[in-house]
Design a protein around this motif. Structure first.
Motif, PDB file in Angstrom:
ATOM      1  N   LEU A  65     -10.908   1.514  -2.265  1.00  0.00           N
ATOM      2  CA  LEU A  65     -10.998   2.315  -3.480  1.00  0.00           C
ATOM      3  C   LEU A  65     -10.366   3.668  -3.192  1.00  0.00           C
ATOM      4  N   VAL A  66      -9.423   4.061  -4.015  1.00  0.00           N
ATOM      5  CA  VAL A  66      -8.801   5.374  -3.914  1.00  0.00           C
ATOM      6  C   VAL A  66      -9.041   6.076  -5.239  1.00  0.00           C
ATOM      7  N   ASP A  67      -9.753   7.182  -5.167  1.00  0.00           N
ATOM      8  CA  ASP A  67     -10.176   7.907  -6.363  1.00  0.00           C
ATOM      9  C   ASP A  67     -10.860   6.968  -7.356  1.00  0.00           C
ATOM     10  N   GLY A  68     -11.662   6.047  -6.800  1.00  0.00           N
ATOM     11  CA  GLY A  68     -12.461   5.134  -7.607  1.00  0.00           C
ATOM     12  C   GLY A  68     -11.752   3.898  -8.119  1.00  0.00           C
ATOM     13  N   ARG A  69     -10.463   3.760  -7.818  1.00  0.00           N
ATOM     14  CA  ARG A  69      -9.704   2.612  -8.312  1.00  0.00           C
ATOM     15  C   ARG A  69      -9.301   1.699  -7.160  1.00  0.00           C
ATOM     16  N   ARG A  70      -9.269   0.410  -7.438  1.00  0.00           N
ATOM     17  CA  ARG A  70      -8.908  -0.576  -6.425  1.00  0.00           C
ATOM     18  C   ARG A  70      -7.412  -0.518  -6.130  1.00  0.00           C
ATOM     19  N   ILE A  71      -7.065  -0.552  -4.855  1.00  0.00           N
ATOM     20  CA  ILE A  71      -5.658  -0.642  -4.478  1.00  0.00           C
ATOM     21  C   ILE A  71      -5.504  -1.586  -3.300  1.00  0.00           C
ATOM     22  N   ASN A  72      -4.316  -2.144  -3.182  1.00  0.00           N
ATOM     23  CA  ASN A  72      -3.948  -2.887  -1.980  1.00  0.00           C
ATOM     24  C   ASN A  72      -3.403  -1.853  -1.004  1.00  0.00           C
ATOM     25  N   SER A  73      -4.194  -1.516  -0.006  1.00  0.00           N
ATOM     26  CA  SER A  73      -3.832  -0.418   0.887  1.00  0.00           C
ATOM     27  C   SER A  73      -2.640  -0.743   1.774  1.00  0.00           C
ATOM     28  N   CYS A  74      -2.276  -2.019   1.890  1.00  0.00           N
ATOM     29  CA  CYS A  74      -1.095  -2.372   2.681  1.00  0.00           C
ATOM     30  C   CYS A  74       0.192  -1.955   1.980  1.00  0.00           C
ATOM     31  N   LEU A  75       0.119  -1.691   0.688  1.00  0.00           N
ATOM     32  CA  LEU A  75       1.295  -1.280  -0.082  1.00  0.00           C
ATOM     33  C   LEU A  75       1.318   0.216  -0.371  1.00  0.00           C
ATOM     34  N   ALA A  76       0.249   0.918  -0.017  1.00  0.00           N
ATOM     35  CA  ALA A  76       0.100   2.328  -0.370  1.00  0.00           C
ATOM     36  C   ALA A  76       0.503   3.209   0.804  1.00  0.00           C
ATOM     37  N   LEU A  77       1.476   4.068   0.588  1.00  0.00           N
ATOM     38  CA  LEU A  77       1.852   5.008   1.629  1.00  0.00           C
ATOM     39  C   LEU A  77       0.766   6.079   1.736  1.00  0.00           C
ATOM     40  N   ALA A  78       0.314   6.336   2.944  1.00  0.00           N
ATOM     41  CA  ALA A  78      -0.732   7.331   3.160  1.00  0.00           C
ATOM     42  C   ALA A  78      -0.282   8.690   2.638  1.00  0.00           C
ATOM     43  N   LEU A  79       0.953   9.025   2.857  1.00  0.00           N
ATOM     44  CA  LEU A  79       1.493  10.320   2.452  1.00  0.00           C
ATOM     45  C   LEU A  79       1.369  10.559   0.949  1.00  0.00           C
ATOM     46  N   SER A  80       1.473   9.500   0.170  1.00  0.00           N
ATOM     47  CA  SER A  80       1.413   9.649  -1.286  1.00  0.00           C
ATOM     48  C   SER A  80      -0.010   9.821  -1.812  1.00  0.00           C
ATOM     49  N   THR A 112      -2.066  14.357  10.673  1.00  0.00           N
ATOM     50  CA  THR A 112      -0.650  14.620  10.843  1.00  0.00           C
ATOM     51  C   THR A 112       0.050  13.289  11.044  1.00  0.00           C
ATOM     52  N   LEU A 113       1.029  13.025  10.216  1.00  0.00           N
ATOM     53  CA  LEU A 113       1.797  11.786  10.294  1.00  0.00           C
ATOM     54  C   LEU A 113       3.176  12.069  10.882  1.00  0.00           C
ATOM     55  N   ASP A 114       3.577  11.251  11.830  1.00  0.00           N
ATOM     56  CA  ASP A 114       4.919  11.367  12.408  1.00  0.00           C
ATOM     57  C   ASP A 114       5.936  10.559  11.605  1.00  0.00           C
ATOM     58  N   ASP A 115       5.431   9.617  10.837  1.00  0.00           N
ATOM     59  CA  ASP A 115       6.298   8.707  10.080  1.00  0.00           C
ATOM     60  C   ASP A 115       5.810   8.664   8.624  1.00  0.00           C
ATOM     61  N   PRO A 116       6.664   8.987   7.669  1.00  0.00           N
ATOM     62  CA  PRO A 116       6.231   8.969   6.268  1.00  0.00           C
ATOM     63  C   PRO A 116       5.986   7.567   5.721  1.00  0.00           C
ATOM     64  N   ARG A 117       6.330   6.540   6.488  1.00  0.00           N
ATOM     65  CA  ARG A 117       6.179   5.152   6.028  1.00  0.00           C
ATOM     66  C   ARG A 117       4.848   4.520   6.423  1.00  0.00           C
ATOM     67  N   VAL A 118       3.950   5.280   7.034  1.00  0.00           N
ATOM     68  CA  VAL A 118       2.643   4.752   7.444  1.00  0.00           C
ATOM     69  C   VAL A 118       1.839   4.400   6.198  1.00  0.00           C
ATOM     70  N   THR A 119       1.331   3.182   6.167  1.00  0.00           N
ATOM     71  CA  THR A 119       0.509   2.776   5.020  1.00  0.00           C
ATOM     72  C   THR A 119      -0.918   3.281   5.198  1.00  0.00           C
ATOM     73  N   LEU A 120      -1.612   3.346   4.098  1.00  0.00           N
ATOM     74  CA  LEU A 120      -3.013   3.748   4.132  1.00  0.00           C
ATOM     75  C   LEU A 120      -3.821   2.776   4.993  1.00  0.00           C
ATOM     76  N   LEU A 121      -3.511   1.501   4.901  1.00  0.00           N
ATOM     77  CA  LEU A 121      -4.191   0.485   5.710  1.00  0.00           C
ATOM     78  C   LEU A 121      -4.007   0.755   7.198  1.00  0.00           C
ATOM     79  N   ASP A 122      -2.768   0.959   7.623  1.00  0.00           N
ATOM     80  CA  ASP A 122      -2.516   1.191   9.043  1.00  0.00           C
ATOM     81  C   ASP A 122      -3.133   2.497   9.515  1.00  0.00           C
ATOM     82  N   LEU A 123      -3.101   3.519   8.692  1.00  0.00           N
ATOM     83  CA  LEU A 123      -3.716   4.788   9.050  1.00  0.00           C
ATOM     84  C   LEU A 123      -5.214   4.610   9.292  1.00  0.00           C
TER      85      LEU A 123
END
Length: 162
Positions: A53-68, A17-28
């Motif tokens: 790796l998200v669904d097998g692909r490399r991502i910069n998790s600091c730029l990825a919103l957890a919600l998305s 459960t996220l209280d803030d939609p701006r939480v990044t995957l990295l911070d989560l």
């Protein structure tokens, strides 16, 4: 307002459960799930220390919103080894001195696993360097990193062929 998401992180499902939609995957992952192997470097997607790796692909998790990424399969450095058995990329990093201080190593390893999984590595050192160019190493261990990725790619190809 709260938002509920489900993520499978390192083969384990998490209902979050996220209280803030701006939480990044990295911070989560680091702050809520206490998986601190993934590093926060620049927090701008420029250094690669936060590579997951998200669904097998490399991502910069600091730029990825957890919600998305609701419903995604996430792999962090903590999920790479199989118990005490290291992943071939981890073994190769040790064998080829692919690290010095170790800060960038988790991101480098995750990027290398993704690169190999995307069939982008081959045995061409220049392609490996290009494919890993989003991951910076302040210590300059690039030669060892390149050698490690090539060696891991060969070892994984031999294992698949056997």
């Amino acid at each position: 307002m709260t938002f509920s998401i489900g993520l499978t992180i390192n083969h384990q499902h998490h209902a979050i459960t996220l209280d803030d939609p701006r939480v990044t995957l990295l911070d989560l992952v680091r702050e809520r799930l206490h998986l601190t192997g993934t590093k926060k470097g620049c927090d701008r997607g420029q250094c690669g220390a936060c590579t997951m790796l998200v669904d097998g692909r490399r991502i910069n998790s600091c730029l990825a919103l957890a919600l998305s990424h609701d419903g995604a399969e996430v792999m962090t450095i903590e999920g790479v080894a199989n118990g005490a058995e290291l992943h071939p990329v981890q073994q190769a990093f040790i064998a080829h001195d692919g690290f010095q201080c170790g800060f960038c190593t988790p991101g480098q390893i995750m990027s290398a696993i993704g690169l190999i999984g995307e069939a982008q590595a081959g045995d061409d050192r220049e392609r490996v360097r290009e494919g890993m160019s989003g991951n910076l190493c302040r210590c300059g261990a690039y030669k060892g990193i390149t050698e490690a990725v090539c060696a891991a790619q060969r070892a994984m190809a031999e294992e698949t062929a056997a």
